[in-house]
Write an enzyme that holds these catalytic residues in place. Structure first.
Site, mmCIF file in Angstrom:
data_model
loop_
_atom_site.group_PDB
_atom_site.id
_atom_site.type_symbol
_atom_site.label_atom_id
_atom_site.label_comp_id
_atom_site.label_asym_id
_atom_site.label_seq_id
_atom_site.Cartn_x
_atom_site.Cartn_y
_atom_site.Cartn_z
ATOM 1 N N CYS A 74 0.861 -1.187 0.000
ATOM 2 C CA CYS A 74 0.000 0.000 0.000
ATOM 3 C C CYS A 74 0.896 1.235 0.000
ATOM 4 O O CYS A 74 1.577 1.507 0.989
ATOM 5 C CB CYS A 74 -0.909 -0.014 1.224
ATOM 6 N N ASN A 169 -6.648 -4.211 -8.622
ATOM 7 C CA ASN A 169 -7.161 -2.862 -8.425
ATOM 8 C C ASN A 169 -7.418 -2.246 -9.794
ATOM 9 O O ASN A 169 -6.614 -2.416 -10.719
ATOM 10 C CB ASN A 169 -6.140 -2.032 -7.642
ATOM 11 N N CYS A 197 -5.104 6.061 -4.119
ATOM 12 C CA CYS A 197 -4.417 4.772 -3.999
ATOM 13 C C CYS A 197 -2.976 4.984 -4.459
ATOM 14 O O CYS A 197 -2.737 5.293 -5.632
ATOM 15 C CB CYS A 197 -5.108 3.710 -4.852
#
Length: 258
Positions: A74, A169, A197
């Site tokens: 992340c 994603n 993101c």
């Protein structure tokens, strides 16, 4: 006893941060993690991050998606945990840390946190789409009218329909007149659009360079939560020295279950 937590956000991508250097957090309790991340009955977040001891580096980052299960890398979470480590007094203006995809280095420059991402190879291009892995798998798709686009509906279709249960994603991208790009992202594990993101922004910047939409080696990417920058060096079809930069901010702290 309650669980002490801190809330951080990076361009609207928000995280519950827990100092777990004592290794006391029940990380196997997926239901607990999901309940903490739930926005109506919990603290509310896109994910939960544990800051842990590391044998050779400043710390280790362990990330959980909002569904309660361990996630892949992340990028915004990495920027936030660097800010968290600084606020705890663990690191200064530079640091190195371990994450699920390996070692990262980072620096703090004013309000911005700059994190080096892993090299990107094996990019796959199809008409209007690019697939690449920037620590998490990302589908990048060009579109128009992005401000009004139903990202949750269309993202879910592609996430499950094209990539199956493990998913990817899904990033929808629209070029801007100033040479930057606007992106909206559907994130697996959250199963919804997020305000930003980090690995998705990184994927978009590299994909746009790869398909010739920009020849810049530093690309500005706008998200619903704010603006980030990605710089890199290209060798053939591979990308190296990739850095994700942008703000990461403390929001509040508290105790859960007191």
């Amino acid at each position: 006893m309650g669980i002490s937590f801190f809330k951080y956000q990076g361009t609207g991508n928000d995280f519950i941060m827990i100092d777990d250097r004592s290794a006391s957090f029940p990380r196997e309790d997926n239901a607990l993690v999901a309940s903490l991340c739930e926005r109506r009955s919990g603290i509310g977040a896109d994910g939960l991050i544990l800051l842990e001891k590391d044998a050779s580096l400043d710390f280790r980052m362990t990330y959980f998606n909002a569904d309660g299960y361990p996630g892949s890398m992340c990028g915004n979470g990495a920027r936030c945990i660097v800010a968290f480590a600084r606020d705890l007094g663990i690191v200064g203006e530079t640091c190195s840390f371990n994450a699920v995809d390996g070692v990262h280095v980072a620096s703090i420059i004013g309000e911005d946190i700059r994190v080096r991402m892993q090299d990107v190879t094996g990019i796959k291009e199809k008409p209007q789409t690019v697939f690449l892995n920037t620590g998490s798998p990302h589908h990048v798709q060009m579109t128009t009218g992005l401000s009004e686009y139903d990202v949750k509906k269309e993202g879910a279709k592609i996430r499950y329909g094209l990539y199956g249960e493990s998913g990817a994603n899904i990033n929808f991208v629209e070029p801007q007149e100033d040479g930057s790009f606007f992106v909206r992202t559907y994130e697996r594990g959250v199963e919804d659009e997020t305000h930003s993101c980090g690995t998705g922004v990184t994927a978009v910047a590299i994909a746009m360079n790869y398909i010739g939409k920009t020849d810049a080696m530093e690309v500005a990417v706008n998200t619903p939560g704010g603006r980030l920058k990605v710089s890199f060096r290209k060798e053939g079809n591979d990308y190296h020295e990739i850095f994700l930069s942008g703000p990461a901010m403390y929001v509040f702290k508290g105790e859960w279950g007191c």
